[in-house]
Motif scaffolding. Structure first.
Motif, short mmCIF file in Angstrom:
data_model
loop_
_atom_site.label_atom_id
_atom_site.label_comp_id
_atom_site.label_asym_id
_atom_site.label_seq_id
_atom_site.Cartn_x
_atom_site.Cartn_y
_atom_site.Cartn_z
N ASP A 25 0.83 -1.21 0.00
CA ASP A 25 0.00 0.00 0.00
C ASP A 25 0.86 1.25 0.00
O ASP A 25 0.57 2.22 -0.70
N LEU A 26 1.92 1.24 0.81
CA LEU A 26 2.81 2.40 0.87
C LEU A 26 3.49 2.65 -0.47
O LEU A 26 3.62 3.79 -0.91
N SER A 27 3.91 1.59 -1.13
CA SER A 27 4.55 1.71 -2.44
C SER A 27 3.56 2.28 -3.46
O SER A 27 3.90 3.18 -4.23
N LEU A 32 1.07 6.84 -6.57
CA LEU A 32 -0.07 7.72 -6.76
C LEU A 32 0.31 9.19 -6.54
O LEU A 32 -0.22 10.08 -7.20
N ALA A 33 1.21 9.43 -5.62
CA ALA A 33 1.64 10.80 -5.31
C ALA A 33 2.25 11.47 -6.54
O ALA A 33 2.26 12.70 -6.64
N GLN A 34 2.73 10.69 -7.48
CA GLN A 34 3.36 11.24 -8.68
C GLN A 34 2.33 11.64 -9.74
O GLN A 34 2.66 12.32 -10.70
N VAL A 35 1.07 11.21 -9.54
CA VAL A 35 -0.01 11.57 -10.46
C VAL A 35 -0.51 12.95 -10.03
O VAL A 35 -0.97 13.11 -8.91
N SER A 36 -0.41 13.93 -10.90
CA SER A 36 -0.71 15.31 -10.52
C SER A 36 -2.14 15.50 -10.03
O SER A 36 -2.43 16.40 -9.27
N PRO A 39 -4.75 14.38 -4.80
CA PRO A 39 -4.47 15.33 -3.73
C PRO A 39 -3.59 14.72 -2.64
O PRO A 39 -3.65 13.51 -2.38
N GLY A 40 -2.78 15.55 -2.03
CA GLY A 40 -1.88 15.09 -0.97
C GLY A 40 -2.60 14.40 0.17
O GLY A 40 -2.09 13.45 0.76
N ASP A 41 -3.82 14.87 0.50
CA ASP A 41 -4.57 14.25 1.59
C ASP A 41 -4.92 12.79 1.28
O ASP A 41 -4.95 11.95 2.18
N LEU A 42 -5.19 12.48 0.01
CA LEU A 42 -5.49 11.09 -0.35
C LEU A 42 -4.25 10.23 -0.20
O LEU A 42 -4.32 9.10 0.29
N VAL A 43 -3.11 10.75 -0.59
CA VAL A 43 -1.85 10.02 -0.43
C VAL A 43 -1.59 9.78 1.05
O VAL A 43 -1.24 8.67 1.46
N ALA A 64 -11.25 1.48 -1.98
CA ALA A 64 -10.28 0.57 -2.57
C ALA A 64 -8.87 0.85 -2.05
O ALA A 64 -8.57 1.95 -1.58
N SER A 65 -8.02 -0.14 -2.17
CA SER A 65 -6.62 0.03 -1.79
C SER A 65 -5.93 0.96 -2.79
O SER A 65 -6.40 1.13 -3.92
N ALA A 66 -4.83 1.54 -2.39
CA ALA A 66 -4.05 2.40 -3.29
C ALA A 66 -3.63 1.62 -4.53
O ALA A 66 -3.63 2.17 -5.64
N ALA A 67 -3.29 0.35 -4.36
CA ALA A 67 -2.88 -0.47 -5.51
C ALA A 67 -4.03 -0.63 -6.50
O ALA A 67 -3.83 -0.54 -7.71
#
Length: 100
Positions: A25-27, A32-36, A39-43, A64-67
């Motif tokens: 999930d962290l990975s 996801l943080a690289q997708v403009s 939002p930072g709050d979602l990350v 859903a999971s970040a993946a």
């Protein structure tokens, strides 16, 4: 809420769970943080929460999971938002009744 669930819906309640984030999930959150558009709050959310399941609330609600969010974005891109559909967004969950 769960006491009356089976009588109302005809089947027993499911499991409600907030799963903590794991290494995968962290990975995915970092990617996801690289997708403009993300939002930072979602990350930040995905750095702590792996996924959310409320199986016995209405039809169910699922974050859903970040993946899974990342996979959906890679496969389908963004979705149109708003009445004019000029805004873009990510699908991060569903209501269990077919709406994402």
């Amino acid at each position: 809420m769960t006491r009356e669930f089976e009588r109302r819906h005809g089947y027993p309640p499911g499991v409600n769970e907030v799963r903590p984030a794991d290494h995968a999930d962290l990975s995915a959150a970092r990617t996801l943080a690289q997708v403009s558009l993300v939002p930072g709050d979602l990350v930040t959310f995905y750095e702590s929460i792996g996924e959310v399941t409320w199986a016995d609330v209405g039809n169910g609600y699922f974050v859903a999971s970040a993946a899974d969010v990342l996979l959906g974005f890679q496969q389908y891109g963004t979705v149109d938002l708003g009445a004019d559909q000029k805004h873009r967004g990510l699908v991060i969950g569903s209501n269990g009744g077919g709406l994402s």
